[in-house]
Design an enzyme around this catalytic site. Structure first.
Site, PDB file in Angstrom:
ATOM      1  N   GLU A  77      38.332 -14.280  37.187  1.00 59.34           N
ATOM      2  CA  GLU A  77      37.229 -14.236  36.559  1.00 59.34           C
ATOM      3  C   GLU A  77      35.459 -14.403  37.427  1.00 59.34           C
ATOM      4  OE1 GLU A  77      37.095 -13.358  33.567  1.00 59.34           O
ATOM      5  OE2 GLU A  77      38.533 -14.227  32.631  1.00 59.34           O
ATOM      6  N   HIS A  96      35.318 -22.799  35.237  1.00 57.24           N
ATOM      7  CA  HIS A  96      35.757 -22.223  33.199  1.00 57.24           C
ATOM      8  C   HIS A  96      37.255 -23.049  33.054  1.00 57.24           C
ATOM      9  CE1 HIS A  96      37.195 -19.128  31.004  1.00 57.24           C
ATOM     10  NE2 HIS A  96      37.905 -18.618  31.116  1.00 57.24           N
ATOM     11  N   HIS A  98      40.078 -23.832  29.097  1.00 54.89           N
ATOM     12  CA  HIS A  98      39.630 -23.284  27.644  1.00 54.89           C
ATOM     13  C   HIS A  98      40.362 -24.848  26.662  1.00 54.89           C
ATOM     14  CE1 HIS A  98      41.865 -19.365  29.338  1.00 54.89           C
ATOM     15  NE2 HIS A  98      40.461 -19.885  28.916  1.00 54.89           N
ATOM     16  N   HIS A 159      37.594 -17.396  24.130  1.00 55.14           N
ATOM     17  CA  HIS A 159      38.537 -17.379  24.976  1.00 55.14           C
ATOM     18  C   HIS A 159      38.160 -18.533  25.497  1.00 55.14           C
ATOM     19  CE1 HIS A 159      38.040 -15.521  29.985  1.00 55.14           C
ATOM     20  NE2 HIS A 159      38.485 -16.688  29.349  1.00 55.14           N
TER      21      HIS A 159
HETATM   22 ZN    ZN Z   1      39.433 -18.274  30.663  1.00 55.65          ZN
END
Ligand code: ZN
Length: 285
Positions: A77, A96, A98, A159
């Protein structure tokens, strides 16, 4: 290797450990990056659990995402991280993950944009949802680009979530705040009602930002139909009711639209529904 870089590698390992311990990532999910200097980025490698990293696993890249040093490949990413650094020169760290409740809101398409918690209004403001983009593509980076100038926390549709700050741990703590806020919002909605902070109270909280030196990337949008997530302000749902700090949204809605708006939902138990149908059939006879 410079001492500062060594410390940042150790900090990334610790943040990865916390993300994993809190259940904010599963398997090899998530990524963390930090600006080393004007030309270099330090990022987590792809394909490893963020809960079990070591400082030597980190990768350095330039600001085009090209690998400079490291045995592993940089985060998949990295484009999304680069989009943040491009648009927010004062930002030095990006996280980042989840986290399940915040990601649930991102899957449901429900942004965290209601004025509910004073400290969230003062710090993050609102947390919008960036449009869905295929992970690791420029599509996702472009979706983030549209919101990152005005927000330090963004949900990524179907996401996860993204948080940014002037320092690594601050970016991580913002991820904790996003998930905590999502959990509280979920409980309030399960309980069946949310009382919102009034617009007047939101303005008062916004003034506190200045007094306490809280650096928010953008002001909260003034009320009105032209509130836009794409602009340079933070859209926040806060009904105006002068003299009141907390507003019962249902009372506002019923005053504005009559008891039931056109799309208002009525929930009936199966038993109540059956009784209504039986009643209607009886009247037909
Ligand atoms: Zn991700």
């Amino acid at each position: 290797m410079m001492q500062i870089e060594q410390q940042l590698r150790t900090d990334i390992v610790e943040i990865g450990r916390r993300l994993h311990a809190r259940g904010f990532v599963a398997s090899n999910d998530g990524n963390i990056s930090v600006r080393l200097d004007g030309d270099r980025l330090l990022t987590t490698p792809t394909g490893v659990s963020k809960g079990f990293m070591t400082p030597d696993m980190m990768v350095t890249t330039d600001f085009n995402g090209r690998k400079l040093t490291g045995d592993r490949e940089p985060s998949s990413e990295v484009l999304m991280h680069l989009a943040v650094y491009e648009h927010r020169p004062e930002i030095t760290a990006v996280v980042h993950a989840h986290p399940p409740t915040a990601t649930g809101f991102a899957v449901a398409g429900i942004p965290l944009d209601r004025a509910v918690l004073a400290e969230v209004v003062t710090t993050l403001g609102s947390i919008p949802i960036a449009d869905y983009g295929t992970p690791s593509t420029s599509e996702l980076a472009d979706a983030v680009r549209r919101h990152i100038r005005a927000h330090d926390g963004v949900l990524l549709a179907n996401h996860g979530a993204l948080t940014v700050a002037h320092e690594l741990f601050a970016a991580y703590y913002r991820m904790e705040t996003v998930e905590h806020f999502a959990r509280i919002s979920l409980v309030a909605r399960q309980l069946g009602r949310e009382r919102l902070l009034s617009r007047e109270e939101v303005n008062r909280l916004q003034d506190l930002r200045g007094r306490y030196g809280i650096a928010a990337p953008a002001p909260i949008c003034p009320p009105g139909p032209e509130e836009s997530e794409d602009g340079l302000c933070q859209a926040l749902e806060a009904p105006s009711q002068s003299g009141t700090r907390l507003v019962d949204v249902r009372s506002i809605a019923s005053a504005d639209e009559g008891l039931l708006g056109p799309d208002a939902e009525i929930r009936l138990t199966y038993r109540e529904l059956t009784a209504l149908i039986a009643d209607a059939v009886r009247q037909l006879r």
